[in-house]
Structure formats: C-alpha cells, structure tokens
Design a protein around this motif. Sequence first.
Motif, short mmCIF file in Angstrom:
data_model
loop_
_atom_site.label_atom_id
_atom_site.label_comp_id
_atom_site.label_asym_id
_atom_site.label_seq_id
_atom_site.Cartn_x
_atom_site.Cartn_y
_atom_site.Cartn_z
N GLY A 1 -97.92 -107.32 -131.69
CA GLY A 1 -96.88 -106.90 -132.60
C GLY A 1 -96.64 -105.41 -132.51
O GLY A 1 -97.37 -104.69 -131.83
N ALA A 2 -95.63 -104.95 -133.20
CA ALA A 2 -95.27 -103.54 -133.15
C ALA A 2 -96.33 -102.71 -133.85
O ALA A 2 -96.90 -103.11 -134.86
N GLY A 3 -96.56 -101.53 -133.28
CA GLY A 3 -97.51 -100.62 -133.89
C GLY A 3 -96.82 -99.70 -134.86
O GLY A 3 -95.67 -99.90 -135.25
N VAL A 4 -97.50 -98.64 -135.25
CA VAL A 4 -96.93 -97.63 -136.12
C VAL A 4 -95.95 -96.80 -135.30
O VAL A 4 -96.27 -96.36 -134.19
N SER A 5 -94.77 -96.61 -135.84
CA SER A 5 -93.80 -95.78 -135.13
C SER A 5 -93.45 -94.56 -135.97
O SER A 5 -93.46 -94.62 -137.21
N GLN A 6 -93.13 -93.47 -135.29
CA GLN A 6 -92.78 -92.24 -135.97
C GLN A 6 -91.54 -91.64 -135.31
O GLN A 6 -91.41 -91.65 -134.09
N THR A 7 -90.67 -91.13 -136.16
CA THR A 7 -89.47 -90.47 -135.66
C THR A 7 -89.21 -89.19 -136.43
O THR A 7 -89.51 -89.12 -137.63
N PRO A 8 -88.66 -88.18 -135.75
CA PRO A 8 -88.46 -88.11 -134.31
C PRO A 8 -89.79 -87.88 -133.59
O PRO A 8 -90.80 -87.59 -134.24
N SER A 9 -89.81 -87.97 -132.29
CA SER A 9 -91.02 -87.68 -131.55
C SER A 9 -91.24 -86.17 -131.46
O SER A 9 -92.38 -85.69 -131.42
N ASN A 10 -90.14 -85.46 -131.41
CA ASN A 10 -90.19 -83.99 -131.38
C ASN A 10 -89.14 -83.44 -132.34
O ASN A 10 -88.03 -83.99 -132.42
N LYS A 11 -89.50 -82.37 -133.00
CA LYS A 11 -88.55 -81.71 -133.90
C LYS A 11 -88.75 -80.21 -133.77
O LYS A 11 -89.85 -79.70 -133.97
N VAL A 12 -87.66 -79.53 -133.43
CA VAL A 12 -87.68 -78.08 -133.37
C VAL A 12 -86.77 -77.58 -134.48
O VAL A 12 -85.63 -78.02 -134.60
N PRO A 25 -94.87 -98.02 -140.80
CA PRO A 25 -96.22 -98.56 -140.59
C PRO A 25 -96.15 -99.98 -140.02
O PRO A 25 -95.08 -100.57 -139.91
N ILE A 26 -97.29 -100.49 -139.69
CA ILE A 26 -97.38 -101.88 -139.25
C ILE A 26 -97.04 -102.78 -140.43
O ILE A 26 -97.51 -102.55 -141.56
N SER A 27 -96.22 -103.78 -140.17
CA SER A 27 -95.79 -104.68 -141.23
C SER A 27 -96.98 -105.31 -141.93
O SER A 27 -97.91 -105.83 -141.28
N GLY A 28 -96.95 -105.25 -143.25
CA GLY A 28 -98.02 -105.85 -144.03
C GLY A 28 -99.15 -104.90 -144.38
O GLY A 28 -100.00 -105.23 -145.22
N HIS A 29 -99.17 -103.73 -143.76
CA HIS A 29 -100.21 -102.75 -144.09
C HIS A 29 -99.86 -102.07 -145.41
O HIS A 29 -98.79 -101.46 -145.54
N THR A 30 -100.77 -102.16 -146.36
CA THR A 30 -100.49 -101.59 -147.67
C THR A 30 -100.85 -100.11 -147.76
O THR A 30 -100.32 -99.39 -148.58
N ALA A 31 -101.78 -99.68 -146.93
CA ALA A 31 -102.23 -98.28 -146.98
C ALA A 31 -101.56 -97.48 -145.87
O ALA A 31 -101.42 -97.95 -144.74
N ARG A 84 -93.80 -70.82 -139.51
CA ARG A 84 -94.30 -70.99 -138.14
C ARG A 84 -95.66 -71.67 -138.14
O ARG A 84 -95.99 -72.44 -137.23
N GLY A 85 -96.45 -71.43 -139.14
CA GLY A 85 -97.76 -72.04 -139.26
C GLY A 85 -97.73 -73.53 -139.51
O GLY A 85 -98.78 -74.19 -139.42
N ASP A 86 -96.55 -74.07 -139.81
CA ASP A 86 -96.43 -75.52 -139.99
C ASP A 86 -96.33 -76.25 -138.66
O ASP A 86 -96.38 -77.49 -138.63
N SER A 87 -96.17 -75.52 -137.59
CA SER A 87 -96.06 -76.13 -136.26
C SER A 87 -97.35 -76.88 -135.95
O SER A 87 -98.45 -76.31 -135.99
N ALA A 88 -97.19 -78.16 -135.63
CA ALA A 88 -98.35 -79.04 -135.37
C ALA A 88 -97.80 -80.41 -135.01
O ALA A 88 -96.59 -80.65 -135.06
N VAL A 89 -98.72 -81.31 -134.69
CA VAL A 89 -98.35 -82.72 -134.55
C VAL A 89 -98.69 -83.41 -135.87
O VAL A 89 -99.81 -83.31 -136.36
N TYR A 90 -97.72 -84.10 -136.42
CA TYR A 90 -97.90 -84.82 -137.67
C TYR A 90 -98.09 -86.30 -137.35
O TYR A 90 -97.21 -86.94 -136.77
N LEU A 91 -99.25 -86.82 -137.71
CA LEU A 91 -99.62 -88.19 -137.40
C LEU A 91 -99.57 -89.05 -138.64
O LEU A 91 -99.97 -88.63 -139.72
N CYS A 92 -99.10 -90.25 -138.46
CA CYS A 92 -99.10 -91.25 -139.51
C CYS A 92 -100.02 -92.39 -139.09
O CYS A 92 -100.09 -92.73 -137.89
N ALA A 93 -100.71 -92.98 -140.04
CA ALA A 93 -101.56 -94.13 -139.76
C ALA A 93 -101.38 -95.14 -140.88
O ALA A 93 -100.98 -94.80 -142.00
N SER A 94 -101.67 -96.39 -140.59
CA SER A 94 -101.65 -97.41 -141.63
C SER A 94 -102.86 -98.32 -141.47
O SER A 94 -103.45 -98.41 -140.38
#
Lengths: 115, 112
Positions: A1-12, A25-31, A84-94
Amino acid sequence: GAGVSQTPSNKVTEKGKYVELRCDPISGHTALYWYRQSLGQGPEFLIYFQGTGAADDSGLPNDRFFAVRPEGSVSTLKIQRTERGDSAVYLCASSFIQGAYNEQFFGPGTRLTVL
Amino acid sequence: LAKTTQPISMDSYEGQEVNITCSHNNIATNDYITWYQQFPSQGPRFIIQGYKTKVTNEVASLFIPADRKSSTLSLPRVSLSDTAVYYCLVGDSDNSGYALNFGKGTSLLVTP
C-alpha cells in the motif's frame, strides 16, 4: 500500500515568508508525528498528533511553528516569518497506535531552504 | 529517556558482517531497544526491535546481553546498498511516549 507522502519535496522561500508543509499519513494510522532534521544530525521531534488533537507540541521551537490535523488524517505544518535557521528537512511519520515502540513509518521529507 | 552512545562512523567491505554496538547504561526496565536505518534523502526506516537476548529478522540481528546496558546490531554480508545511517533508540511508550530520540547515529560506508 501507499506509504507516507509529503509535499512539496522541496521548498525554497525567502526570509520572513510563510510556508505550509503537507503530510499524508498511511491510511488508518491514528498517530502522526513531525520531525526536523538538520544536516549531519538525527531527526528531532517537533509535534505528535493522536487523531485530530496535538497530544504533545513540546518540540516546536517557538510560536512561529504550528501544525494542524483537522480531520485526523492529513496534517499541515505551518511556519510563519521564516528564518534562515529554519532550513532543514521536515519529516512526517505515522503509526497505527500510540507509542514510540510501535513502528513509525516515515515519509521522504520536505527540504525547506530559507534564503 | 535513556541516553545512547554509538560510533559516529564505520567502514566495511562488501560481503563482510558488520556489527554496530550501542551503549545505553541507563536503560530502564520497561525500555525497548530499536534500530532505524536512514538512506540519503529518505526518512528513517525501522529495522529491528528487541528487549533481551537475540532477535533476528530478514534484515538484521540484534544481540542484547543480560544486563541490557548495550546492544549490537549485526548486518550479515553487507552490500553497497547497506550504506546508510543507523540509529539506536531506547525507550518505552509509557515514559518516552512517542518522540523518538535519534541522536546522530552511525554512518556506515560499504565499499567494493
């Protein structure tokens, strides 16, 4: 099934602008979890949702950061007056149920660059 | 949260067995030991979890001695595609809740 997706992949963006980062998130994941990862570091916890409510937002660095999950599925991380200090990779998990020691499934992240 | 200590980096050749040891002297009774793997430009991925003795799955083995103050992730016959950062995490869903504490991890480089 589909995993966790995030958009956009890049943002400047420019310093002072507002950005929104989306997580499906993955369908059905409550957290749902948001993390931030700076270069050479491990992911750093930001906020955790159980259903629609933010159960713990203690990792948000300041009040410029805010996240919502209005229907208990998709979540949006919002950053106001970016710095500028906010520059990072933002990860989501479920995960299916609450708890770190239930496996968390991560998305590929959104790379945010603040110029 | 129990603090973990693991090597910053390791190198290996293809086909070798790699063992990454993590120290967690302050592990609590209810804590589990979990390892995640992260490839460049991807989110972390769960590898294995254990409480004591030995756990094995299709990817790795996890060895935990009786005192549980350390653990060793064992990757059999590594390939180039095992080049990644490996994180050791310790905690439980009651005390540490849900916030995974990653640390810096061990950067494994596998070369031909």
